[in-house]
Motif scaffolding. Structure first.
Motif, PDB file in Angstrom:
ATOM      1  N   UNK A   1       0.851  -1.189   0.000  1.00 52.96           N
ATOM      2  CA  UNK A   1       0.000   0.000   0.000  1.00 52.96           C
ATOM      3  C   UNK A   1       0.885   1.238   0.000  1.00 52.96           C
ATOM      4  N   UNK A   2       0.602   2.172  -0.900  1.00 55.95           N
ATOM      5  CA  UNK A   2       1.288   3.461  -0.936  1.00 55.95           C
ATOM      6  C   UNK A   2       0.453   4.426  -0.098  1.00 55.95           C
ATOM      7  N   UNK A   3       1.075   4.996   0.935  1.00 47.43           N
ATOM      8  CA  UNK A   3       0.329   5.801   1.899  1.00 47.43           C
ATOM      9  C   UNK A   3       1.065   7.086   2.253  1.00 47.43           C
ATOM     10  N   UNK A   4       0.293   8.087   2.623  1.00 47.17           N
ATOM     11  CA  UNK A   4       0.863   9.272   3.248  1.00 47.17           C
ATOM     12  C   UNK A   4       0.861   9.056   4.753  1.00 47.17           C
ATOM     13  N   UNK A   5       1.607   9.903   5.470  1.00 50.30           N
ATOM     14  CA  UNK A   5       1.801   9.702   6.898  1.00 50.30           C
ATOM     15  C   UNK A   5       0.488   9.612   7.669  1.00 50.30           C
ATOM     16  N   UNK A   6      -0.483  10.460   7.349  1.00 45.79           N
ATOM     17  CA  UNK A   6      -1.739  10.447   8.094  1.00 45.79           C
ATOM     18  C   UNK A   6      -2.615   9.234   7.763  1.00 45.79           C
ATOM     19  N   UNK A   7      -2.246   8.465   6.753  1.00 42.80           N
ATOM     20  CA  UNK A   7      -2.991   7.260   6.402  1.00 42.80           C
ATOM     21  C   UNK A   7      -2.421   5.998   7.067  1.00 42.80           C
ATOM     22  N   UNK A   8      -1.172   6.055   7.513  1.00 40.98           N
ATOM     23  CA  UNK A   8      -0.471   4.858   7.990  1.00 40.98           C
ATOM     24  C   UNK A   8      -1.198   4.178   9.146  1.00 40.98           C
ATOM     25  N   UNK A   9      -1.407   4.860  10.257  1.00 43.77           N
ATOM     26  CA  UNK A   9      -2.009   4.213  11.426  1.00 43.77           C
ATOM     27  C   UNK A   9      -3.440   3.745  11.175  1.00 43.77           C
ATOM     28  N   UNK A  10      -4.303   4.575  10.576  1.00 41.28           N
ATOM     29  CA  UNK A  10      -5.665   4.085  10.336  1.00 41.28           C
ATOM     30  C   UNK A  10      -5.720   2.876   9.392  1.00 41.28           C
ATOM     31  N   UNK A  11      -4.902   2.880   8.351  1.00 41.92           N
ATOM     32  CA  UNK A  11      -4.895   1.759   7.414  1.00 41.92           C
ATOM     33  C   UNK A  11      -4.317   0.509   8.075  1.00 41.92           C
TER      34      UNK A  11
ATOM     35  N   UNK B   1      -5.327  -9.412   8.243  1.00 38.61           N
ATOM     36  CA  UNK B   1      -4.116  -9.345   7.432  1.00 38.61           C
ATOM     37  C   UNK B   1      -2.933  -8.948   8.310  1.00 38.61           C
ATOM     38  N   UNK B   2      -1.739  -9.222   7.840  1.00 35.68           N
ATOM     39  CA  UNK B   2      -0.523  -8.854   8.566  1.00 35.68           C
ATOM     40  C   UNK B   2       0.170  -7.714   7.843  1.00 35.68           C
ATOM     41  N   UNK B   3       0.798  -6.857   8.623  1.00 36.52           N
ATOM     42  CA  UNK B   3       1.662  -5.819   8.071  1.00 36.52           C
ATOM     43  C   UNK B   3       3.085  -6.324   8.264  1.00 36.52           C
ATOM     44  N   UNK B   4       3.786  -6.515   7.165  1.00 37.27           N
ATOM     45  CA  UNK B   4       5.111  -7.133   7.233  1.00 37.27           C
ATOM     46  C   UNK B   4       6.256  -6.138   7.119  1.00 37.27           C
ATOM     47  N   UNK B   5       5.964  -4.922   6.681  1.00 31.77           N
ATOM     48  CA  UNK B   5       7.012  -3.899   6.597  1.00 31.77           C
ATOM     49  C   UNK B   5       6.362  -2.538   6.390  1.00 31.77           C
ATOM     50  N   UNK B   6       7.060  -1.515   6.818  1.00 34.32           N
ATOM     51  CA  UNK B   6       6.665  -0.131   6.563  1.00 34.32           C
ATOM     52  C   UNK B   6       7.951   0.643   6.340  1.00 34.32           C
ATOM     53  N   UNK B   7       8.062   1.266   5.174  1.00 36.38           N
ATOM     54  CA  UNK B   7       9.303   1.976   4.854  1.00 36.38           C
ATOM     55  C   UNK B   7       9.034   3.005   3.767  1.00 36.38           C
TER      56      UNK B   7
ATOM     57  N   UNK C   1      11.181  13.349  -1.159  1.00 35.62           N
ATOM     58  CA  UNK C   1       9.809  13.330  -1.639  1.00 35.62           C
ATOM     59  C   UNK C   1       8.953  14.241  -0.768  1.00 35.62           C
ATOM     60  N   UNK C   2       7.995  14.895  -1.426  1.00 36.23           N
ATOM     61  CA  UNK C   2       7.108  15.811  -0.740  1.00 36.23           C
ATOM     62  C   UNK C   2       5.726  15.736  -1.379  1.00 36.23           C
ATOM     63  N   UNK C   3       4.709  15.352  -0.637  1.00 34.76           N
ATOM     64  CA  UNK C   3       4.767  14.858   0.731  1.00 34.76           C
ATOM     65  C   UNK C   3       5.450  13.486   0.802  1.00 34.76           C
ATOM     66  N   UNK C   4       5.833  13.084   2.005  1.00 31.84           N
ATOM     67  CA  UNK C   4       6.498  11.802   2.225  1.00 31.84           C
ATOM     68  C   UNK C   4       5.546  10.651   1.889  1.00 31.84           C
ATOM     69  N   UNK C   5       6.021   9.695   1.115  1.00 33.07           N
ATOM     70  CA  UNK C   5       5.244   8.496   0.788  1.00 33.07           C
ATOM     71  C   UNK C   5       5.813   7.320   1.573  1.00 33.07           C
ATOM     72  N   UNK C   6       4.917   6.513   2.113  1.00 38.10           N
ATOM     73  CA  UNK C   6       5.306   5.318   2.853  1.00 38.10           C
ATOM     74  C   UNK C   6       4.726   4.097   2.148  1.00 38.10           C
ATOM     75  N   UNK C   7       5.410   2.987   2.288  1.00 39.01           N
ATOM     76  CA  UNK C   7       5.017   1.752   1.621  1.00 39.01           C
ATOM     77  C   UNK C   7       4.789   0.685   2.684  1.00 39.01           C
TER      78      UNK C   7
END
Length: 151
Positions: A87-97, A106-112, A118-124
């Motif tokens: 999942x490609x997410x912005x910072x404010x989406x990480x915790x709710x998702x 489901x399991x979350x196996x990594x976040x990086x 990059x602006x805004x910061x993208x997280x995977x």
């Protein structure tokens, strides 16, 4: 010996079993369109994040160049299906998702991150799961719906 060689030669010529996954049902439950890779028996669905407007080192990055959420379903080993994705997410989406995914089994196996500057910061957020196809697909859909709610 010749009989054994013939057996294995014939066995090698047999087509691999088709996937037992219901692709139309997965598309319906996730709300995404997918493609089936016959050779690998993988059904992959994508969601390009063109809504993010991410700029990397002062260059506006198109979604197809690394900003696409994806999930892939395969027949399960011990259960009906397995899924993994990113999942490609912005910072404010990480915790709710993450919460929605975990609640959905489901399991979350990594976040990086993938990029510098990059602006805004993208997280995977890498995900995985094994179980009933319906449960996995609904978990993915709930996470996608949460992203849309936030954006």
């Amino acid at each position: 010996m010749k009989l054994r060689q013939r057996f294995f030669t014939l066995l090698a010529l047999l087509p691999l079993a088709a996937s037992a996954l219901d692709h139309a049902m997965i598309e319906d439950l996730t709300g995404l369109e997918g493609t089936f890779n016959e050779e690998e028996k993988v059904f992959k669905l994508t969601y390009p994040r063109g809504d993010l407007g991410i700029v990397v080192d002062e260059w506006k990055m198109p979604a197809f160049m690394g900003l696409t959420t994806w999930v892939a379903f395969v027949d399960g080993k011990e259960n009906e299906a397995m899924v993994m994705g990113d999942f490609v997410l912005l910072q404010d989406e990480v915790n709710p998702v993450m919460s929605i995914l975990l609640e959905g089994g489901l399991s979350v196996t990594a976040l990086h991150n993938h990029f510098f500057y990059d602006n805004p910061k993208a997280y995977f957020m890498h995900i995985a799961g094994e179980g009933e196809t319906v449960q996995l697909a609904k978990g993915v859909r709930s996470a996608l719906d949460k992203v849309k709610e936030i954006r």
